[in-house]
Design a protein around this motif. Structure first.
Motif, PDB file in Angstrom:
ATOM      1  N   GLY A 123       0.785  -1.225   0.000  1.00  0.00           N
ATOM      2  CA  GLY A 123       0.000   0.000   0.000  1.00  0.00           C
ATOM      3  C   GLY A 123       0.818   1.277   0.000  1.00  0.00           C
ATOM      4  N   ASN A 124       2.146   1.188  -0.153  1.00  0.00           N
ATOM      5  CA  ASN A 124       2.984   2.385  -0.245  1.00  0.00           C
ATOM      6  C   ASN A 124       2.861   2.994  -1.629  1.00  0.00           C
ATOM      7  OD1 ASN A 124       4.340   2.258   2.384  1.00  0.00           O
ATOM      8  ND2 ASN A 124       5.148   0.341   1.581  1.00  0.00           N
ATOM      9  N   ALA A 125       2.675   4.295  -1.677  1.00  0.00           N
ATOM     10  CA  ALA A 125       2.494   4.988  -2.955  1.00  0.00           C
ATOM     11  C   ALA A 125       3.847   5.285  -3.594  1.00  0.00           C
ATOM     12  CB  ALA A 125       1.715   6.275  -2.741  1.00  0.00           C
ATOM     13  N   LEU A 126       3.934   5.017  -4.884  1.00  0.00           N
ATOM     14  CA  LEU A 126       5.124   5.300  -5.673  1.00  0.00           C
ATOM     15  C   LEU A 126       4.752   6.194  -6.840  1.00  0.00           C
ATOM     16  CD1 LEU A 126       5.376   2.109  -4.683  1.00  0.00           C
ATOM     17  CD2 LEU A 126       7.518   2.348  -5.882  1.00  0.00           C
ATOM     18  N   GLU A 127       5.643   7.129  -7.166  1.00  0.00           N
ATOM     19  CA  GLU A 127       5.494   7.954  -8.364  1.00  0.00           C
ATOM     20  C   GLU A 127       6.747   7.791  -9.197  1.00  0.00           C
ATOM     21  OE1 GLU A 127       4.791  12.547  -9.911  1.00  0.00           O
ATOM     22  OE2 GLU A 127       5.596  12.224  -7.893  1.00  0.00           O
ATOM     23  N   PHE A 128       6.549   7.558 -10.482  1.00  0.00           N
ATOM     24  CA  PHE A 128       7.650   7.556 -11.434  1.00  0.00           C
ATOM     25  C   PHE A 128       7.353   8.669 -12.413  1.00  0.00           C
ATOM     26  CE2 PHE A 128       7.513   3.361  -9.652  1.00  0.00           C
ATOM     27  CZ  PHE A 128       8.845   3.144  -9.341  1.00  0.00           C
ATOM     28  N   LYS A 129       8.388   9.419 -12.764  1.00  0.00           N
ATOM     29  CA  LYS A 129       8.200  10.562 -13.649  1.00  0.00           C
ATOM     30  C   LYS A 129       9.371  10.685 -14.591  1.00  0.00           C
ATOM     31  CE  LYS A 129       7.766  13.715 -10.380  1.00  0.00           C
ATOM     32  NZ  LYS A 129       7.690  15.028  -9.736  1.00  0.00           N
ATOM     33  N   ALA A 130       9.174  11.469 -15.645  1.00  0.00           N
ATOM     34  CA  ALA A 130      10.226  11.730 -16.625  1.00  0.00           C
ATOM     35  C   ALA A 130      10.006  13.111 -17.231  1.00  0.00           C
ATOM     36  CB  ALA A 130      10.197  10.681 -17.736  1.00  0.00           C
ATOM     37  N   PHE A 131      11.088  13.850 -17.354  1.00  0.00           N
ATOM     38  CA  PHE A 131      11.059  15.180 -17.954  1.00  0.00           C
ATOM     39  C   PHE A 131      11.685  15.095 -19.337  1.00  0.00           C
ATOM     40  CE2 PHE A 131      10.843  15.851 -13.476  1.00  0.00           C
ATOM     41  CZ  PHE A 131      10.116  17.013 -13.290  1.00  0.00           C
ATOM     42  N   GLN A 132      11.034  15.699 -20.325  1.00  0.00           N
ATOM     43  CA  GLN A 132      11.622  15.772 -21.653  1.00  0.00           C
ATOM     44  C   GLN A 132      12.934  16.548 -21.571  1.00  0.00           C
ATOM     45  OE1 GLN A 132      10.219  14.146 -24.296  1.00  0.00           O
ATOM     46  NE2 GLN A 132      12.106  14.594 -25.393  1.00  0.00           N
ATOM     47  N   ASP A 133      12.955  17.561 -20.709  1.00  0.00           N
ATOM     48  CA  ASP A 133      14.135  18.416 -20.494  1.00  0.00           C
ATOM     49  C   ASP A 133      14.425  18.423 -18.994  1.00  0.00           C
ATOM     50  OD1 ASP A 133      16.009  20.416 -20.146  1.00  0.00           O
ATOM     51  OD2 ASP A 133      14.869  21.943 -21.229  1.00  0.00           O
ATOM     52  N   GLU A 134      15.414  17.632 -18.564  1.00  0.00           N
ATOM     53  CA  GLU A 134      15.689  17.519 -17.130  1.00  0.00           C
ATOM     54  C   GLU A 134      16.151  18.822 -16.498  1.00  0.00           C
ATOM     55  OE1 GLU A 134      17.842  14.154 -15.722  1.00  0.00           O
ATOM     56  OE2 GLU A 134      16.442  12.750 -16.636  1.00  0.00           O
ATOM     57  N   SER A 135      16.536  19.802 -17.301  1.00  0.00           N
ATOM     58  CA  SER A 135      16.869  21.110 -16.708  1.00  0.00           C
ATOM     59  C   SER A 135      15.622  21.797 -16.181  1.00  0.00           C
ATOM     60  CB  SER A 135      17.576  22.016 -17.727  1.00  0.00           C
ATOM     61  OG  SER A 135      16.649  22.481 -18.709  1.00  0.00           O
ATOM     62  N   GLN A 136      14.444  21.250 -16.485  1.00  0.00           N
ATOM     63  CA  GLN A 136      13.175  21.819 -16.051  1.00  0.00           C
ATOM     64  C   GLN A 136      12.637  21.180 -14.756  1.00  0.00           C
ATOM     65  OE1 GLN A 136      10.993  24.295 -17.804  1.00  0.00           O
ATOM     66  NE2 GLN A 136      13.129  24.769 -18.251  1.00  0.00           N
ATOM     67  N   ILE A 137      13.394  20.278 -14.133  1.00  0.00           N
ATOM     68  CA  ILE A 137      12.910  19.574 -12.939  1.00  0.00           C
ATOM     69  C   ILE A 137      12.430  20.568 -11.869  1.00  0.00           C
ATOM     70  CG2 ILE A 137      13.582  18.122 -10.976  1.00  0.00           C
ATOM     71  CD1 ILE A 137      15.312  16.501 -12.938  1.00  0.00           C
ATOM     72  N   PHE A 138      13.159  21.666 -11.677  1.00  0.00           N
ATOM     73  CA  PHE A 138      12.798  22.621 -10.633  1.00  0.00           C
ATOM     74  C   PHE A 138      12.295  23.940 -11.198  1.00  0.00           C
ATOM     75  CE2 PHE A 138      15.990  19.738  -8.879  1.00  0.00           C
ATOM     76  CZ  PHE A 138      15.229  19.181  -7.868  1.00  0.00           C
ATOM     77  N   ALA A 139      11.922  23.941 -12.476  1.00  0.00           N
ATOM     78  CA  ALA A 139      11.436  25.173 -13.106  1.00  0.00           C
ATOM     79  C   ALA A 139      10.125  25.623 -12.474  1.00  0.00           C
ATOM     80  CB  ALA A 139      11.235  24.944 -14.610  1.00  0.00           C
ATOM     81  N   ARG A 140       9.957  26.930 -12.382  1.00  0.00           N
ATOM     82  CA  ARG A 140       8.724  27.486 -11.819  1.00  0.00           C
ATOM     83  C   ARG A 140       7.755  27.859 -12.906  1.00  0.00           C
ATOM     84  NH1 ARG A 140       9.951  31.156  -6.669  1.00  0.00           N
ATOM     85  NH2 ARG A 140      11.343  29.748  -5.642  1.00  0.00           N
TER      86      ARG A 140
END
Length: 140
Positions: A123-140
């Motif tokens: 029952g532990n929640a997992l999220e998998f994600k992918a950015f087309q442009d990893e420089s945008q991971i923390f973009a606002r």
């Protein structure tokens, strides 16, 4: 050796206190945020503090993100786009029931990303994600 970045979301009972601690005390750069969550750049990894003002460890928590109810806490990895789709197909082939089906979140906005949520057998929640442009991971 290349390693994927990790993503961790944790519940907090006060976002202002979290902002002071993670931003000022730990000195982490702040990324995107909303009324119920804040993204943090944890040395290149993504840590998110999600508001849970009625914190009760036995009660599941969900916060709205991009029109979906995201389970908190959750953890996972930031994968390459091909790796994300390979994993999604492997999960589908295994008959996985998704909490949130794979989709593009924040479409045409800074930080656009593929994401999916599922539960492990405990029952532990997992999220998998992918950015087309990893420089945008923390973009606002």
């Amino acid at each position: 050796m290349s390693r994927p970045g990790f993503h961790l979301a944790v519940p907090v009972d006060d976002l202002a206190t979290a902002r002071r601690f993670y931003g000022e005390v730990l000195g982490l750069p702040e990324g995107r945020s909303a009324d119920t969550w804040i993204d943090w750049n944890f040395h290149g990894h993504q840590v998110v503090t999600h508001l849970d003002s009625g914190r009760d460890a036995g009660r599941p928590v969900h916060n709205a993100v991009d029109g979906h109810q995201v389970p908190v806490p959750h953890f996972g990895l930031i994968l390459s786009v091909p790796g994300f789709h390979e994993l999604a197909e492997r999960l589908r082939a295994a008959g996985t029931a998704f909490v949130i089906e794979p989709y593009v979140r924040f479409a045409a906005e800074p930080g656009e990303q593929w994401t999916m949520f599922l539960l492990d057998p405990a029952g532990n929640a997992l999220e998998f994600k992918a950015f087309q442009d990893e420089s945008q991971i923390f973009a606002r």
